[in-house]
Enzyme design. Sequence first.
Site, PDB file in Angstrom:
ATOM      1  N   GLU A 136       0.832  -1.213   0.000  1.00 12.24           N
ATOM      2  CA  GLU A 136       0.000   0.000   0.000  1.00 12.24           C
ATOM      3  C   GLU A 136       0.863   1.258   0.000  1.00 12.24           C
ATOM      4  O   GLU A 136       1.933   1.253   0.584  1.00 12.24           O
ATOM      5  CB  GLU A 136      -0.849   0.051   1.289  1.00 12.24           C
ATOM      6  CG  GLU A 136      -1.587  -1.221   1.582  1.00 12.24           C
ATOM      7  CD  GLU A 136      -2.429  -1.140   2.858  1.00 12.24           C
ATOM      8  OE1 GLU A 136      -2.360  -0.118   3.567  1.00 12.24           O
ATOM      9  OE2 GLU A 136      -3.149  -2.112   3.125  1.00 12.24           O
ATOM     10  N   ASP A 177       1.221  10.361   3.508  1.00 13.56           N
ATOM     11  CA  ASP A 177       1.882  11.268   4.444  1.00 13.56           C
ATOM     12  C   ASP A 177       0.870  12.268   5.012  1.00 13.56           C
ATOM     13  O   ASP A 177       0.701  13.364   4.508  1.00 13.56           O
ATOM     14  CB  ASP A 177       3.017  12.011   3.727  1.00 13.56           C
ATOM     15  CG  ASP A 177       3.967  12.648   4.721  1.00 13.56           C
ATOM     16  OD1 ASP A 177       3.841  12.370   5.931  1.00 13.56           O
ATOM     17  OD2 ASP A 177       4.834  13.425   4.287  1.00 13.56           O
ATOM     18  N   LYS A 182      10.862   3.281   3.037  1.00 12.48           N
ATOM     19  CA  LYS A 182      10.907   4.730   2.800  1.00 12.48           C
ATOM     20  C   LYS A 182      11.741   5.034   1.562  1.00 12.48           C
ATOM     21  O   LYS A 182      12.892   4.605   1.464  1.00 12.48           O
ATOM     22  CB  LYS A 182      11.553   5.424   4.011  1.00 12.48           C
ATOM     23  CG  LYS A 182      10.751   5.276   5.279  1.00 12.48           C
ATOM     24  CD  LYS A 182       9.761   6.411   5.392  1.00 12.48           C
ATOM     25  CE  LYS A 182       9.212   6.467   6.786  1.00 12.48           C
ATOM     26  NZ  LYS A 182       8.921   7.759   7.276  1.00 12.48           N
ATOM     27  N   CYS A 229      14.742  51.847  -0.433  1.00 19.69           N
ATOM     28  CA  CYS A 229      14.606  53.306  -0.383  1.00 19.69           C
ATOM     29  C   CYS A 229      15.312  53.952   0.814  1.00 19.69           C
ATOM     30  O   CYS A 229      15.392  55.176   0.905  1.00 19.69           O
ATOM     31  CB  CYS A 229      13.132  53.708  -0.387  1.00 19.69           C
ATOM     32  SG  CYS A 229      12.306  53.353   1.171  1.00 19.69           S
ATOM     33  N   CYS A 260       8.964  48.257   5.567  1.00 19.49           N
ATOM     34  CA  CYS A 260       9.421  49.583   5.181  1.00 19.49           C
ATOM     35  C   CYS A 260       8.218  50.512   5.326  1.00 19.49           C
ATOM     36  O   CYS A 260       7.148  50.234   4.791  1.00 19.49           O
ATOM     37  CB  CYS A 260       9.900  49.546   3.731  1.00 19.49           C
ATOM     38  SG  CYS A 260       9.987  51.167   2.964  1.00 19.49           S
ATOM     39  N   CYS A 278       7.919  54.013  -1.386  1.00 15.13           N
ATOM     40  CA  CYS A 278       9.120  53.219  -1.682  1.00 15.13           C
ATOM     41  C   CYS A 278       8.971  52.585  -3.064  1.00 15.13           C
ATOM     42  O   CYS A 278       7.960  51.930  -3.346  1.00 15.13           O
ATOM     43  CB  CYS A 278       9.281  52.149  -0.610  1.00 15.13           C
ATOM     44  SG  CYS A 278      10.498  50.891  -1.020  1.00 15.13           S
TER      45      CYS A 278
HETATM   46  S1  IVH Z   1      -0.850   0.591   8.826  1.00 14.90           S
HETATM   47  C1  IVH Z   1       0.169  -1.074  12.867  1.00 14.90           C
HETATM   48  N1  IVH Z   1      -1.041   1.581   6.412  1.00 14.90           N
HETATM   49  O1  IVH Z   1       2.025   5.518   8.946  1.00 14.90           O
HETATM   50  C2  IVH Z   1      -0.169  -0.650  11.511  1.00 14.90           C
HETATM   51  N2  IVH Z   1      -0.250   3.000   8.144  1.00 14.90           N
HETATM   52  O2  IVH Z   1       4.352   4.737  11.092  1.00 14.90           O
HETATM   53  C3  IVH Z   1       0.075   0.772  11.346  1.00 14.90           C
HETATM   54  N3  IVH Z   1       0.240   5.286   7.424  1.00 14.90           N
HETATM   55  O3  IVH Z   1       0.717   5.611  12.165  1.00 14.90           O
HETATM   56  C4  IVH Z   1      -0.767   1.423  10.364  1.00 14.90           C
HETATM   57  N4  IVH Z   1      -0.323   5.009   5.312  1.00 14.90           N
HETATM   58  O4  IVH Z   1      -0.513   6.948  10.394  1.00 14.90           O
HETATM   59  C5  IVH Z   1      -0.694   1.814   7.686  1.00 14.90           C
HETATM   60  N5  IVH Z   1      -1.296   2.336   4.221  1.00 14.90           N
HETATM   61  C6  IVH Z   1      -0.958   2.562   5.500  1.00 14.90           C
HETATM   62  C7  IVH Z   1      -0.493   3.829   5.939  1.00 14.90           C
HETATM   63  C8  IVH Z   1      -0.149   4.004   7.276  1.00 14.90           C
HETATM   64  C9  IVH Z   1       0.131   5.868   6.233  1.00 14.90           C
HETATM   65  C10 IVH Z   1       0.736   5.976   8.654  1.00 14.90           C
HETATM   66  C11 IVH Z   1      -0.088   5.699   9.896  1.00 14.90           C
HETATM   67  C12 IVH Z   1       0.865   5.102  10.882  1.00 14.90           C
HETATM   68  C13 IVH Z   1       2.201   5.437  10.325  1.00 14.90           C
HETATM   69  C14 IVH Z   1       3.148   4.318  10.653  1.00 14.90           C
END
Ligand code: IVH
Length: 678
Positions: free
Chosen positions: A125, A129, A325, A419, A434, A439
């Site tokens: 998935e 963010d 990441k 100015c 300013c 100016c």
């Molecule tokens: S699963 C225990 N799925 O990322 C399972 N989290 O550091 C945790 N997040 O706190 C959640 N997209 O706020 C999951 N597809 C996704 C996500 C997701 C973003 C965030 C979520 C979580 C943080 C994990």
Amino acid sequence: MSEDDFDVPRSKEQAEKKAEELREEIRYHDRKYYIENNPEISDHEYDMLVKELEAIEEKFPDLITEDSPTQRVISAEIDEFETVEHMSAMLSLDNTFNHDELREFDRRVREGLGKESEDIEYVVEPKIDGLGVALYYDDKVFQRGSTRGDGERGEDITPNLKTVHTIPLKLTDETVLKTAEFRGEVYMPRDEFDEMNERRLDEEKDPFANPRNAAAGTVRNKDPTVVAERPLDIFVYTLSYNEEGEFKTHWECLQEMKKAGLKVNKNIVKKEGIEDVIEHIEDWEDEKEELNYEIDGIVVKVNRLDYHDILGATSKHPRWAIAYKYPAMRKTSTIKDIEVQVGRTGKLTPIAILEPVQLSGTVVERASLHNEDELERKNVNVGDKVLVEKAGEIIPQIVKVTEKKSEGIFQLPEKCPVCGSDAKRIGDEVARRCINAKCPAQVKQKIEHWTTRGAMDIEGLGPKVIEKLVEHGLVKSIPDLYRLEKSEIVKIERMAEKSAQNLLDEIEESKDQGLARVLYGFGIRYVGSHMSNVLAENYESIEQLMDESHESLLKIDEIGPETAESLVQFFSDQQNRKMIEDLKELGVNMESERETAEQFLEGKRFVFTGALDDYTRSEASELVEKHGGRVTSSVSGVTDYLVKGENPGSKLDDAKEEGTKIIDEEEFKRMIEEKETP
Ligand code: IVH
């Protein structure tokens, strides 16, 4: 609209039945519109359904239910958010940064399950963010939404989450789920974030640094009516508690959540074995730039739920999931210099000139340091090594100093660099300004603003010409533009007789733009293009508006105390009053333009992708709306036109798929000018 416009049933029983039917219908269309991007009825038809329901609820207030679509926004301010305990801990995910670490995760999973020689099925998935939230439903009705907080306890932000249209107030009939908790991520779509920031800049409010900050700041805002105006959205990714239904896999849960009317991300896939997962992640590296939301990685989850139980969790992270990441869009650079810019209102802004760095496809050489407070917070000066960040289409930011190479903090000058007048901080403002309204830097920008498309729209008066006019002392204020003479203009280099005449003709024509545009053109703080229109709808002429008191301005629906104060201040300034008087004498029309523009785009839906040369997004949207059209953020079966700018995003592919008519900026421009659709 009131009950008189509809046949509101007389008896309460009938009213109750009708109200429930309407709610069902509205919920259905909400889903079609907000979740599936595939509306079946026009906005007008939808509005009529809501109005009819409102009329019934107005007549029989005790028939209002908490899940009624009319109950999304409450206007009471929240004193303090209450703390709520989560049904189960909201854990976070462990991070990995390369493929080998993913293989290592897979090895641990197989070992933990005693399945060393088998491929595990994973669900992959996007990692959105935004901000993690929990949504609790009882008997299908949305009861409570909360922030993640410390994982055990979060804050109850129900009224704010109710304003998010993609969070259903009631689960559908199709799902078995009734009492359940879901987890998801609240975020702000990129395009709407950009538009919101443009509006904020227009209104001289500070822009948000990135969509995540904007979402975070919004979700915990104490005023749900403010939240309702901000473009929040959600993706739901976990079924964390359920009393009905039995599910064997995470994938099944996701399907059920979709059925329940929740918004589940479309880019979630199933993969056999970690190598296929890695391949998918690699493919996605570029694709993620095209999305209308920011992701900071990919989440890999074991699909089978019985495996989740076997693998369990550490105190912080589940052992059945991990985040990958992508390399961050941040790099270090050195500040070569700090320039001080003087804005339209005299505001001094320090701009860091950087050793150029490549960041997500563009070269970054400048970053705003905003104001003195920011300089101090970051403890920054020329020579320092800094971390620079750029996300999406956002202005580059300096995250922090990574190596302090200089002495002390950069000081903004106490004299205007343009100015030489005093530059002061007035009251508790963070900005140093300013104080000289004459100016040249301020004059140039005021005039530039006056001539923009949303204001007087004088195309021939671009920044270069304005610069020359101001430098030659021909223009010291806005009214001076209307006093220009041909003999003076031709004296400016490279301005031939004919161009000078064209320019004068254009200036003459601009006198008739009317009150809304004049107000916008003045560049009054908090008065952007939308607010100017609101004012012009409420006042017939500038005279009426000029002597309004703070109190009477506040009576207008959309005007808040800051805007009212700003207007009163602007109109009480003697120089501004003189300017208005001069403009009137010079023949500038400051009456509101009552006749409405030709509605030749009535019912037409537009989507924009990529940058346009001649318009900002809000200018283009305003043009469409002014002529009766609508602008939406994504392409669907009912979209009439996709306007393609430079560097179009994935919406272009969507449009091709849907067979939507695609036009470029030239065609769009022609359409607006000729008032005819191709
Ligand atoms: S699963 C225990 N799925 O990322 C399972 N989290 O550091 C945790 N997040 O706190 C959640 N997209 O706020 C999951 N597809 C996704 C996500 C997701 C973003 C965030 C979520 C979580 C943080 C994990």
